[in-house]
Motif scaffolding. Structure first.
Motif, PDB file in Angstrom:
ATOM      1  N   THR A 362       0.814  -1.208   0.000  1.00 30.28           N
ATOM      2  CA  THR A 362       0.000   0.000   0.000  1.00 30.28           C
ATOM      3  C   THR A 362       0.852   1.265   0.000  1.00 30.28           C
ATOM      4  O   THR A 362       0.427   2.305   0.495  1.00 30.28           O
ATOM      5  N   GLY A 363       2.053   1.141  -0.528  1.00 27.08           N
ATOM      6  CA  GLY A 363       2.839   2.345  -0.755  1.00 27.08           C
ATOM      7  C   GLY A 363       4.096   2.436   0.077  1.00 27.08           C
ATOM      8  O   GLY A 363       4.273   1.717   1.056  1.00 27.08           O
ATOM      9  N   GLN A 403       5.157  11.557   2.017  1.00 25.04           N
ATOM     10  CA  GLN A 403       3.730  11.359   1.728  1.00 25.04           C
ATOM     11  C   GLN A 403       2.956  10.817   2.920  1.00 25.04           C
ATOM     12  O   GLN A 403       1.735  10.982   2.988  1.00 25.04           O
ATOM     13  N   CYS A 409      -3.372  10.663   2.060  1.00 29.44           N
ATOM     14  CA  CYS A 409      -2.628  10.226   0.861  1.00 29.44           C
ATOM     15  C   CYS A 409      -2.352   8.729   0.936  1.00 29.44           C
ATOM     16  O   CYS A 409      -2.585   7.990  -0.022  1.00 29.44           O
ATOM     17  N   LEU A 410      -1.828   8.306   2.087  1.00 27.67           N
ATOM     18  CA  LEU A 410      -1.524   6.894   2.288  1.00 27.67           C
ATOM     19  C   LEU A 410      -2.355   6.395   3.457  1.00 27.67           C
ATOM     20  O   LEU A 410      -2.712   7.174   4.347  1.00 27.67           O
ATOM     21  N   SER A 416      -6.297   3.984   0.534  1.00 29.82           N
ATOM     22  CA  SER A 416      -5.616   4.691  -0.553  1.00 29.82           C
ATOM     23  C   SER A 416      -5.314   3.734  -1.699  1.00 29.82           C
ATOM     24  O   SER A 416      -5.149   2.536  -1.486  1.00 29.82           O
ATOM     25  N   ALA A 418      -2.595   3.907  -3.391  1.00 32.64           N
ATOM     26  CA  ALA A 418      -1.149   3.962  -3.594  1.00 32.64           C
ATOM     27  C   ALA A 418      -0.534   2.572  -3.642  1.00 32.64           C
ATOM     28  O   ALA A 418      -0.985   1.645  -2.966  1.00 32.64           O
TER      29      ALA A 418
END
Lengths: 423, 343
Positions: A362-363, A403, A409-410, A416, A418
């Motif tokens: 997830t980023g 981020q 954002c995350l 998210s 991402a």
């Protein structure tokens, strides 16, 4: 346990003489809300501001985002935090959609865990709250007050504001209803459980954990079964700092909502096990085996999906819990985050058991974004420090922000879209 | 567009292994595979010069070869630089990687090479120059040059480059966030359902291969052993003179223990709450206990210097490099055993 979650969609917000909702506009009596929040003697004053998409506004010192919710019947507003400690997850809850409460904490502690929300520019596109009208609660501490006590006051203020605003809507303003009722689904659908690691004590100042479960700290709890309705109905809130799991994302828990959505169609949502990351190696296998046993024997699941909070130690724990499930014949899928951008994806996973072959990334949380300066700052000043790992930067400047500190954002729960990609 | 192309002695048509010792030379225009490379640009570019060097000459002294080769390349005023492809040839891979990196860094000219993924040049130079993965042998020359040319063209035009998978280059060691159509939660439920149905699915994070490292043989006697302390808890003198990063750190430093304990210090590590360490540094660096034990003759002596680093989200690669560096220093100092403390 049956929960009726009513929603009132809000498309505009204004300050006005009286608090109320009409034609999907939320009117707020600013003074009344301020007076309500200023009842807490820990605050010198509480500012209430609106931040609308497109405003040249940067909201700083953000420590939570809370969806306005109140209990109409069958419980208490934010039980254990505002109201009495009674069960969440049943009766009728009313929510205002599209107008989150953003909570700021100006106490000069935990610089490296405050988040920000930009209402225009690249930051607004990156974090989802840049597209909503936010009601910003911005208190100032009164005199000398310890950081932990102040953080608690700030958390309560956010919940108070959220409940106050939700109560502004009358029954005839409700335009949506979702019912959450986990009756076993008919048919031969695979039973899927969710293991929700909700906390890690690794950053607890002076060893004092944040009270996130019905307003109570559960930093040392072994795994336990909690009804998903409770989780989305205020039983679980974020800790005193967001760390990509703000209360709004728990109230609108993307995994729980998705599992309910598919319940009876593609799967049988078997329930939720809640746990906390281990700080001692002796505890880790105990927590893991309990997750395995609860998932397989109590929830009778064939599949389990898992999420974690905070950092690396919880990821290791998650892997152990997943292996315990796989050893019991329960197939697992894990949602994990990555850290250091100067790396290769194939050396980042903190486990290598072959059964952990279904991982959602997830980023990468330290990836940065460049944010231009914005004219107006809410929740702080131009000189409010914004975390940077090698130099000092302040809110009024052009920023290089990780981020993970751009709120929305995350997200550790998978809200998210991402994902970390190899360059 | 002016292209300069590097080839070893063989592809540069100077001979075979017998001419591997020849030094750096320049030929006008394209040579050997350079002819195909030029053709791939369809008149848009010319290979104005080919730089050639023997594989032995280059690998025997990389710095010297670079000092000789770079000015020759610069003199041709290239817009784009290609090296090889080197396929599986190790010395050739090192030369291509070193030159490509130097051209990129020193001349600010985009550089592309090609190597078989197991070529030793890959791990050393993948961050400094774009490396296209090729087959093991020159039988794959055409395909390799086509991919190299395509990437080179994009670099020359300063087009934004996508991920390693999208653009076809070997991963360079940088990871960035991209935003997909579907949130992680939905991707997770779908992945799990496919796994439950025994349908194919693709994980978003490959599992690492852990190496089996045999432990050093244990000490036979502690009584005259020299011990050393190493910590990754981020201990630094106040001011952080060696610039440890609080996460993703890549450096270590040696600090004299007495001097360190006698002066203000700080903790450069954002992965744990350091109030206890700041209250009593011995709880991370157990010098007090070790001094007592030394007095009681439990072991020989404690190295007066400790090695410090900050180990928060440190990559495996950095950890290995630092570990190697610290171990070398410890061996030089005659250390028999190490106590590593973490948090």
């Amino acid at each position: 346990m049956k929960l009726h979650l009513e929603s009132v969609s809000i498309t505009g917000v204004e300050f006005a003489e009286r608090t109320g909702v009409a034609d999907h506009t939320l009117y707020i009596n600013k003074k009344a809300l301020q007076e309500l929040l200023e009842e807490d003697p820990h605050f010198a004053r509480v500012a209430v501001e609106l931040a609308t998409p497109g405003d040249p506004t940067r909201i700083v010192n953000v420590v939570d985002v809370v969806e306005p919710r109140c209990k109409i019947e069958g419980g208490e507003d934010f039980p254990g935090v505002l109201g009495k400690t009674v069960s969440a997850g049943a009766g009728i809850t009313r929510a205002l959609k599209g107008v989150p409460v953003v909570v700021c904490d100006r106490h000069p502690h935990w610089v490296h865990s405050k988040s920000l929300i930009d209402m225009s520019g690249p930051g607004a596109a990156l974090g989802r709250y840049g597209a909503m009208t936010n009601v910003v609660i911005d208190p100032l501490p009164h005199g000398e007050i310890g950081d932990w006590d102040y953080a608690h006051s700030v958390k309560v203020a956010g919940c108070k504001a959220a409940a106050y605003l939700a109560r502004a809507a009358a029954a005839d303003q409700v335009d949506g209803l979702e019912t959450f009722h986990l009756e076993p689904a008919a048919g031969d659908l695979p039973r899927v459980a969710y293991y929700y690691q909700i906390y890690s004590p690794q950053h607890d100042a002076r060893g004092i954990p944040d009270p996130i479960f019905y307003g109570y700290p559960i930093a040392t709890t072994l795994p336990l079964v909690v009804h998903p309705n409770e989780i989305i109905d205020g039983a679980v809130l974020s800790g005193y700092t967001i760390r990509m799991m703000e209360s709004y994302s728990i109230q609108n828990h993307p995994l729980i909502f998705e599992l309910f959505r598919r319940h009876g169609k593609e799967l049988n949502f078997a329930g939720v096990v809640v746990g906390v990351a281990s700080m001692e190696s002796a505890r880790r296998p105990l927590a893991a085996l309990m997750v395995g046993n609860l998932v397989r024997d109590t929830l009778k699941a064939e599949g389990v999906i898992m999420t974690k909070p905070l950092g690396g130690a919880p990821t290791v724990d998650l892997g152990e819990a997943a292996v315990a499930c796989e050893q019991r014949g329960v197939k697992s899928c894990l949602l994990v985050q990555l850290f250091n951008p100067e790396t290769f994806l194939d050396s980042e996973a903190m486990f290598n058991d072959a059964s952990l072959n279904a991982i959602v990334n997830t980023g990468i949380i330290f990836d940065t974004a460049s944010l231009p300066p914005l004219a107006q700052i809410i929740g702080g000043t131009e000189d409010t420090p914004v975390f940077h790992d090698t130099r000092r930067q302040v809110a009024g400047e052009e920023l290089e922000v990780e981020q993970r500190f751009i709120c929305g954002c995350l997200n550790q729960l998978g809200a998210s879209s991402a994902t970390a990609v190899q360059y | 567009m002016r292209i300069v192309h590097y080839l070893n002695q063989f592809f540069g048509q100077e001979g075979g292994e017998d001419t591997a010792d020849i030094g750096v030379l320049v030929k006008e225009g394209p040579v050997g595979p350079g002819l195909l490379l030029e053709k791939l640009f369809q008149g848009e570019a010319q290979v104005v010069a080919t730089v050639i060097c023997g594989d032995n000459y280059f690998s025997a002294n990389v710095d010297k070869a670079l000092d000789e080769g770079i000015p020759l390349i610069a003199a041709q005023k290239p817009d784009l630089f290609f090296a090889g492809p080197a396929f599986h040839a190790g010395r050739y891979g090192v030369a291509c990687g070193a030159l490509g990196t130097a051209v990129s860094e020193r001349l600010q000219v985009p550089a592309v090479t090609g190597m078989f993924p197991e070529n030793p040049g890959v791990d050393i130079y993948r961050k400094g120059v774009y490396i296209i993965p090729t087959g093991a042998s020159a039988a794959t020359m055409k395909e390799a040059l086509e991919k190299m040319a395509a990437l080179g063209r994009k670099l020359y035009r300063r087009e934004p480059l996508g991920s390693a998978a999208q653009e076809g280059y070997l991963a360079r060691g940088l990871v960035k966030n991209e935003f997909l159509d579907s949130p992680g939660a939905v991707r997770g439920v779908e992945m799990l359902l496919r796994k439950l149905r025994n349908q194919p699915f693709e994980t978003e994070l490959p599992l690492p291969r852990f190496e089996a490292i045999p432990p050093a043989p244990k000490l036979t006697a502690l009584s005259n052993a020299t011990l050393a302390l190493v910590s990754d808890g981020g201990l630094v003198p106040k001011g952080n003179p060696d610039r440890f990063k609080v996460s993703g750190n890549t450096v270590f430093a040696a600090y004299e223990i007495e001097e360190f304990l006698g002066n203000p210090f700080q903790v450069a590590h954002s992965g744990y709450h350091h109030s206890e360490v700041r209250k009593n540094v011995n709880r991370l660096l157990p010098v007090d206990v070790l001094q007592e034990m030394a007095q009681e003759g439990e072991y020989g002596n404690l190295l007066p210097v400790f090695y410090s680093t900050s180990g928060n989200t440190t990559t495996v690669q950095s950890s290995k490099a630092m570990g190697k560096g610290i171990a070398e220093k410890l061996k030089e100092s005659g250390v028999d055993a190490v106590i590593l403390t973490s948090t």
